[in-house]
Design a protein around this motif. Structure first.
Motif, mmCIF file in Angstrom:
data_model
loop_
_atom_site.group_PDB
_atom_site.id
_atom_site.type_symbol
_atom_site.label_atom_id
_atom_site.label_comp_id
_atom_site.label_asym_id
_atom_site.label_seq_id
_atom_site.Cartn_x
_atom_site.Cartn_y
_atom_site.Cartn_z
ATOM 1 N N SER A 190 0.830 -1.203 0.000
ATOM 2 C CA SER A 190 0.000 0.000 0.000
ATOM 3 C C SER A 190 0.865 1.254 0.000
ATOM 4 C CB SER A 190 -0.917 0.003 1.232
ATOM 5 O OG SER A 190 -0.145 -0.091 2.430
ATOM 6 N N LEU A 191 2.009 1.196 -0.651
ATOM 7 C CA LEU A 191 2.877 2.363 -0.710
ATOM 8 C C LEU A 191 2.262 3.425 -1.609
ATOM 9 C CD1 LEU A 191 6.374 0.673 -1.063
ATOM 10 C CD2 LEU A 191 5.212 1.400 1.000
ATOM 11 N N GLY A 192 2.479 4.689 -1.260
ATOM 12 C CA GLY A 192 1.880 5.792 -2.016
ATOM 13 C C GLY A 192 2.538 6.047 -3.342
ATOM 14 N N VAL A 193 3.471 5.185 -3.752
ATOM 15 C CA VAL A 193 4.156 5.388 -5.027
ATOM 16 C C VAL A 193 3.180 5.375 -6.192
ATOM 17 C CG1 VAL A 193 4.643 2.953 -5.460
ATOM 18 C CG2 VAL A 193 6.168 4.676 -6.368
ATOM 19 N N GLU A 194 1.985 4.787 -5.978
ATOM 20 C CA GLU A 194 1.000 4.711 -7.060
ATOM 21 C C GLU A 194 0.171 5.991 -7.191
ATOM 22 O OE1 GLU A 194 1.843 2.192 -8.479
ATOM 23 O OE2 GLU A 194 2.589 0.889 -6.910
ATOM 24 N N GLU A 195 0.403 6.988 -6.319
ATOM 25 C CA GLU A 195 -0.382 8.217 -6.363
ATOM 26 C C GLU A 195 -0.303 8.853 -7.741
ATOM 27 O OE1 GLU A 195 1.170 10.687 -3.343
ATOM 28 O OE2 GLU A 195 0.213 9.612 -1.692
ATOM 29 N N GLY A 196 -1.447 9.279 -8.239
ATOM 30 C CA GLY A 196 -1.487 9.933 -9.534
ATOM 31 C C GLY A 196 -1.514 8.979 -10.707
ATOM 32 N N SER A 197 -1.430 7.665 -10.426
ATOM 33 C CA SER A 197 -1.457 6.687 -11.515
ATOM 34 C C SER A 197 -2.897 6.388 -11.882
ATOM 35 C CB SER A 197 -0.762 5.395 -11.088
ATOM 36 O OG SER A 197 0.585 5.663 -10.745
ATOM 37 N N GLY A 221 18.750 3.429 -20.010
ATOM 38 C CA GLY A 221 18.719 3.967 -21.358
ATOM 39 C C GLY A 221 17.807 3.233 -22.312
ATOM 40 N N LYS A 222 17.214 2.140 -21.875
ATOM 41 C CA LYS A 222 16.314 1.376 -22.737
ATOM 42 C C LYS A 222 14.900 1.465 -22.175
ATOM 43 C CE LYS A 222 15.629 -3.216 -24.746
ATOM 44 N NZ LYS A 222 16.125 -4.623 -24.804
ATOM 45 N N LYS A 223 13.987 2.092 -22.918
ATOM 46 C CA LYS A 223 12.633 2.303 -22.424
ATOM 47 C C LYS A 223 11.939 0.977 -22.154
ATOM 48 C CE LYS A 223 8.403 4.905 -23.245
ATOM 49 N NZ LYS A 223 7.669 5.824 -24.127
ATOM 50 N N HIS A 224 11.347 0.869 -20.956
ATOM 51 C CA HIS A 224 10.645 -0.343 -20.562
ATOM 52 C C HIS A 224 9.157 -0.155 -20.806
ATOM 53 C CE1 HIS A 224 9.079 -3.493 -17.817
ATOM 54 N NE2 HIS A 224 10.221 -4.097 -18.074
ATOM 55 N N SER A 225 8.488 -1.228 -21.234
ATOM 56 C CA SER A 225 7.072 -1.126 -21.598
ATOM 57 C C SER A 225 6.200 -0.759 -20.412
ATOM 58 C CB SER A 225 6.589 -2.447 -22.205
ATOM 59 O OG SER A 225 6.786 -3.513 -21.294
ATOM 60 N N ILE A 226 6.640 -1.092 -19.201
ATOM 61 C CA ILE A 226 5.847 -0.809 -17.999
ATOM 62 C C ILE A 226 6.384 0.398 -17.244
ATOM 63 C CG2 ILE A 226 4.987 -1.744 -15.816
ATOM 64 C CD1 ILE A 226 3.903 -3.124 -18.358
ATOM 65 N N PHE A 227 7.698 0.445 -17.044
ATOM 66 C CA PHE A 227 8.282 1.444 -16.153
ATOM 67 C C PHE A 227 8.824 2.667 -16.877
ATOM 68 C CE2 PHE A 227 8.970 -2.704 -13.942
ATOM 69 C CZ PHE A 227 8.028 -2.489 -12.943
ATOM 70 N N GLY A 228 8.722 2.686 -18.196
ATOM 71 C CA GLY A 228 9.241 3.823 -18.936
ATOM 72 C C GLY A 228 10.762 3.817 -18.955
ATOM 73 N N GLU A 229 11.370 5.014 -18.848
ATOM 74 C CA GLU A 229 12.830 5.104 -18.842
ATOM 75 C C GLU A 229 13.314 4.785 -17.426
ATOM 76 O OE1 GLU A 229 16.389 5.089 -19.329
ATOM 77 O OE2 GLU A 229 15.992 6.787 -18.023
ATOM 78 N N PRO A 230 13.975 3.648 -17.212
ATOM 79 C CA PRO A 230 14.307 3.199 -15.856
ATOM 80 C C PRO A 230 15.193 4.157 -15.072
ATOM 81 C CG PRO A 230 14.601 1.425 -17.450
ATOM 82 C CD PRO A 230 14.394 2.681 -18.231
ATOM 83 N N ARG A 231 16.181 4.769 -15.745
ATOM 84 C CA ARG A 231 17.073 5.673 -15.003
ATOM 85 C C ARG A 231 16.288 6.862 -14.442
ATOM 86 N NH1 ARG A 231 22.229 6.330 -14.258
ATOM 87 N NH2 ARG A 231 22.825 4.699 -15.742
ATOM 88 N N LYS A 232 15.372 7.396 -15.225
ATOM 89 C CA LYS A 232 14.540 8.504 -14.735
ATOM 90 C C LYS A 232 13.677 8.038 -13.559
ATOM 91 C CE LYS A 232 10.899 11.706 -16.238
ATOM 92 N NZ LYS A 232 9.834 11.198 -15.356
ATOM 93 N N ILE A 259 14.247 5.689 -11.244
ATOM 94 C CA ILE A 259 14.899 5.449 -9.956
ATOM 95 C C ILE A 259 15.765 6.613 -9.479
ATOM 96 C CG2 ILE A 259 14.865 2.956 -10.344
ATOM 97 C CD1 ILE A 259 17.882 3.093 -10.775
ATOM 98 N N THR A 260 16.250 7.444 -10.386
ATOM 99 C CA THR A 260 17.106 8.554 -9.949
ATOM 100 C C THR A 260 16.360 9.879 -9.853
ATOM 101 O OG1 THR A 260 17.835 9.105 -12.200
ATOM 102 C CG2 THR A 260 19.143 7.479 -10.984
ATOM 103 N N LYS A 261 15.144 9.957 -10.420
ATOM 104 C CA LYS A 261 14.385 11.200 -10.366
ATOM 105 C C LYS A 261 13.010 10.989 -9.724
ATOM 106 C CE LYS A 261 16.476 13.934 -14.114
ATOM 107 N NZ LYS A 261 17.792 13.604 -13.693
ATOM 108 N N ASP A 262 12.158 10.159 -10.356
ATOM 109 C CA ASP A 262 10.774 10.020 -9.893
ATOM 110 C C ASP A 262 10.704 9.523 -8.449
ATOM 111 O OD1 ASP A 262 10.247 10.781 -12.446
ATOM 112 O OD2 ASP A 262 9.529 8.831 -13.148
ATOM 113 N N LEU A 263 11.359 8.382 -8.163
ATOM 114 C CA LEU A 263 11.299 7.811 -6.812
ATOM 115 C C LEU A 263 12.073 8.658 -5.808
ATOM 116 C CD1 LEU A 263 11.606 3.979 -7.580
ATOM 117 C CD2 LEU A 263 9.548 5.299 -7.054
ATOM 118 N N VAL A 264 13.060 9.399 -6.286
ATOM 119 C CA VAL A 264 13.806 10.309 -5.409
ATOM 120 C C VAL A 264 12.948 11.517 -5.061
ATOM 121 C CG1 VAL A 264 15.786 11.879 -5.290
ATOM 122 C CG2 VAL A 264 16.076 9.559 -6.199
ATOM 123 N N GLN A 265 12.275 12.098 -6.071
ATOM 124 C CA GLN A 265 11.423 13.261 -5.831
ATOM 125 C C GLN A 265 10.264 12.932 -4.900
ATOM 126 O OE1 GLN A 265 10.360 14.606 -9.761
ATOM 127 N NE2 GLN A 265 12.345 15.583 -10.133
#
Length: 342
Positions: free
Chosen positions: A182-189, A231-242, A244-250
């Motif tokens: 039940s983590l809030g990481v899904e907010e806005g999804s 650097g390789k876009k994932h069908s579910i998670f999008g751009e992985p580096r963004k 884990i280093t930006k979205d989940l950090v923000q």
């Protein structure tokens, strides 16, 4: 005999030897999946005996984080190549290529991938998951292997997406996927998006087992096992580096920072404040232990650390409640004192 002719003969002989070795390795690799098909899922890979209980806990659970399948083992093996010299890398790359070819010949792994896609499609469309539907995907001749195939597929879905497969109607063999976290990481999804909580819990687990800080290389080694590459876009998670280093950090779930005094610059991940607020080390350890079909106490050092975390959290909650309780009782004491002096 002229030197040039001798060199040609020698090179020709070496080529024959290499081709023979390669053909023999291919034959061995191709035979392996056939022997493996009827068997139950293999346990997570184990490392060599550790020098201390703490190291044992962490090594064992790090192995558990990689899904126990030939595909994962091939990817994991590939991620270890960077620490070796050029000759070893070349040999390991050849072995990895042979293993990858052998995996493609493993029908159960191919069918498990199809079932995983089927499960996720039904989940996003909010449609029932039926045994007949899964049999239509894998083919009726694989009916006897459905339990093994479903086990492999559901393991990956649970690890990556935090979705647990449950049978809701035994008589009609109808299943559903339930979001475990039940983590809030899904907010806005949107409702159609697949949850990212499972992947986040797995990342928090890697950080925990690495001594509460994991290098960027260790994180990517793990993600590569799951088929998620920088650097390789994932069908579910999008751009992985963004992610884990930006979205989940923000959002406060991860801390991504430069390792102090590192030259060349190195980076590491830690739990963010929101991760500490929304989950616990014990919950993460429970997830990791379940992947390996064990209980958290099977890893004494990590279990003790998780227990200490619980005690510290309870103490902080008690300290936060104390002023509130004191304020609430103050008017009562004042009223009692006043009435006794009327």
């Amino acid at each position: 005999m002229p030197r040039k002719h001798k060199n040609k003969q020698h090179a020709h002989g070496k080529r024959h030897q290499v081709q023979g070795d390669t053909q023999e390795a291919q034959a061995s690799a191709a035979a392996a999946p056939g022997e493996e098909c009827p068997s139950s899922p293999s346990s997570a890979p184990q490392g060599s005996p550790p020098s201390s209980p703490a190291a044992g806990d962490r090594q064992e659970l790090q192995g558990a984080m990689a899904p126990s399948s030939p595909v994962a083992e091939a990817s994991w093996a590939g991620s270890e190549e960077g620490a070796q010299g050029p000759e070893e890398e070349s040999a390991d790359a050849a072995r990895a290529a042979l293993l990858a070819r052998s995996i493609r010949k493993d029908p159960l792994m191919r069918k498990a991938s199809l079932v995983m896609d089927f499960l996720l499609e039904r989940y996003t469309k909010k449609e029932p998951i039926t045994q007949n539907g899964m049999l239509n995907v894998i083919g009726r001749k694989y009916k006897q292997h459905l339990p093994e195939i479903l086990s492999r597929a559901s393991e990956r879905v649970e690890l990556v997406f935090g979705l647990e497969l449950k049978e809701v109607d035994c008589s009609r063999n109808i299943y559903t996927l339930v979001n475990k976290f039940s983590l809030g990481v899904e907010e806005g999804s949107s409702d159609e998006e697949l949850p990212k909580s499972g992947l986040l819990m797995a990342l928090l687990g890697i950080i925990f087992t690495k001594g509460n800080r994991a290098s960027e290389e260790e994180i990517w080694d793990f993600l590569n096992v799951l088929g998620i590459h920088a650097g390789k876009k994932h069908s579910i998670f999008g751009e992985p580096r963004k992610l884990i280093t930006k979205d989940l950090v923000q959002k406060g779930y991860l801390i991504y920072r430069r390792v102090p005094n590192s030259d060349p610059p190195g980076y590491e991940f830690l739990w963010g404040p929101r991760a500490y607020a929304e989950t616990t080390k014990m919950k993460v350890l429970e997830v990791l232990a379940k992947i390996q079909d064990k209980v958290p106490s099977s890893f004494p050092d990590l279990y003790d650390e998780a227990l200490r975390d619980q005690v510290e959290r309870a103490a902080l909650r008690g300290a936060a409640r104390a002023p509130t309780m004191a304020e609430a009782s103050a008017p009562t004491r004042a009223k009692s004192y006043s009435s006794s002096h009327i």
